[in-house]
Scaffold this motif. Structure first.
Motif, PDB file in Angstrom:
ATOM      1  N   ALA A  64       0.781  -1.255   0.097  1.00  0.00           N
ATOM      2  CA  ALA A  64       0.071  -0.063   0.060  1.00  0.00           C
ATOM      3  C   ALA A  64       0.924   1.240  -0.297  1.00  0.00           C
ATOM      4  CB  ALA A  64      -0.870  -0.100   1.316  1.00  0.00           C
ATOM      5  N   ASN A  90       1.356  -3.322   4.347  1.00  0.00           N
ATOM      6  CA  ASN A  90       0.730  -2.073   4.716  1.00  0.00           C
ATOM      7  C   ASN A  90       1.788  -1.224   5.544  1.00  0.00           C
ATOM      8  OD1 ASN A  90      -0.843  -0.296   4.941  1.00  0.00           O
ATOM      9  ND2 ASN A  90      -2.189  -1.210   6.232  1.00  0.00           N
ATOM     10  N   HIS A  96      -5.964  -1.662   5.630  1.00  0.00           N
ATOM     11  CA  HIS A  96      -5.821  -1.792   4.143  1.00  0.00           C
ATOM     12  C   HIS A  96      -5.858  -3.571   4.226  1.00  0.00           C
ATOM     13  CE1 HIS A  96      -5.363   1.815   2.495  1.00  0.00           C
ATOM     14  NE2 HIS A  96      -4.013   2.087   2.724  1.00  0.00           N
ATOM     15  N   LYS A 114      -1.224  -0.578   9.997  1.00  0.00           N
ATOM     16  CA  LYS A 114       0.499  -0.293   9.638  1.00  0.00           C
ATOM     17  C   LYS A 114       1.287  -1.491  10.183  1.00  0.00           C
ATOM     18  CE  LYS A 114       3.585   3.546   9.675  1.00  0.00           C
ATOM     19  NZ  LYS A 114       3.594   4.937   9.988  1.00  0.00           N
ATOM     20  N   CYS A 133      -8.587  -3.455  -2.806  1.00  0.00           N
ATOM     21  CA  CYS A 133      -8.428  -3.419  -1.306  1.00  0.00           C
ATOM     22  C   CYS A 133     -10.013  -3.280  -0.945  1.00  0.00           C
ATOM     23  CB  CYS A 133      -7.825  -1.940  -0.665  1.00  0.00           C
ATOM     24  SG  CYS A 133      -8.024  -1.659   0.974  1.00  0.00           S
TER      25      CYS A 133
END
Ligand SMILES: [Cu+2]
Length: 150
Positions: A64, A90, A96, A114, A133
């Motif tokens: 991402a 990510n 995501h 994250k 996504c």
């Protein structure tokens, strides 16, 4: 008349040249799986770490956008038919995931925050698929791409 003959000869030579090329490229595209596999492995090999060495299929890696934009770092993926796995890193502050969809297939990876990885895996036949996504709004925002399976 002489000119005509020359032209004919030249044309015949050109045709012969083209014909040779044609049969060569045709032979390549319809060639043995081994040869096709080698050709595709060249593009995927660098990132897949040899995971695609047996039984076809491919391990693909995407990420991402680290800045939080609604996009992946790739919008076109190519894989050999078989078990295709897309792993999405990510690095962004938004959650995501990655999903593979098309031709009756729908495989959704886990939504990750994250630092996480979302993995979607499916047994794919040759054709065009979509990867995107599945987090609401993200696909519409541009987090989508095309997966071509050969
Ligand atoms: Cu997303």
């Amino acid at each position: 008349m002489r000119r005509l003959t020359l032209l004919v000869v030249v044309a015949a030579l050109a045709l012969a040249g083209c014909g040779g090329d044609d049969s060569e490229s045709t032979a390549q595209s319809t060639s043995t799986p081994t040869e096709t596999a080698t050709a595709t492995a060249d593009t995927g090999g660098a990132s897949s770490g040899g995971g695609a060495s047996s039984g076809g299929g491919e391990d693909l890696k995407i990420a991402a956008d680290p800045g939080g934009a609604l996009k992946f770092d790739k919008s076109d993926l190519t894989a050999k038919a078989g078990k295709v796995t897309i792993t999405m890193d990510n690095p962004s502050d938004l959650p995501h995931a990655v999903e593979i969809e098309g031709n009756g297939v729908e495989e959704e990876g886990e939504t990750v925050n994250k630092g996480g990885k979302s993995v979607a895996s499916a047994d794919l036949k040759p054709g065009k698929y979509e990867f995107y996504c599945p987090v609401p709004g993200h696909k519409a925002g541009g987090m989508t791409g095309t997966l071509t399976v050969q």
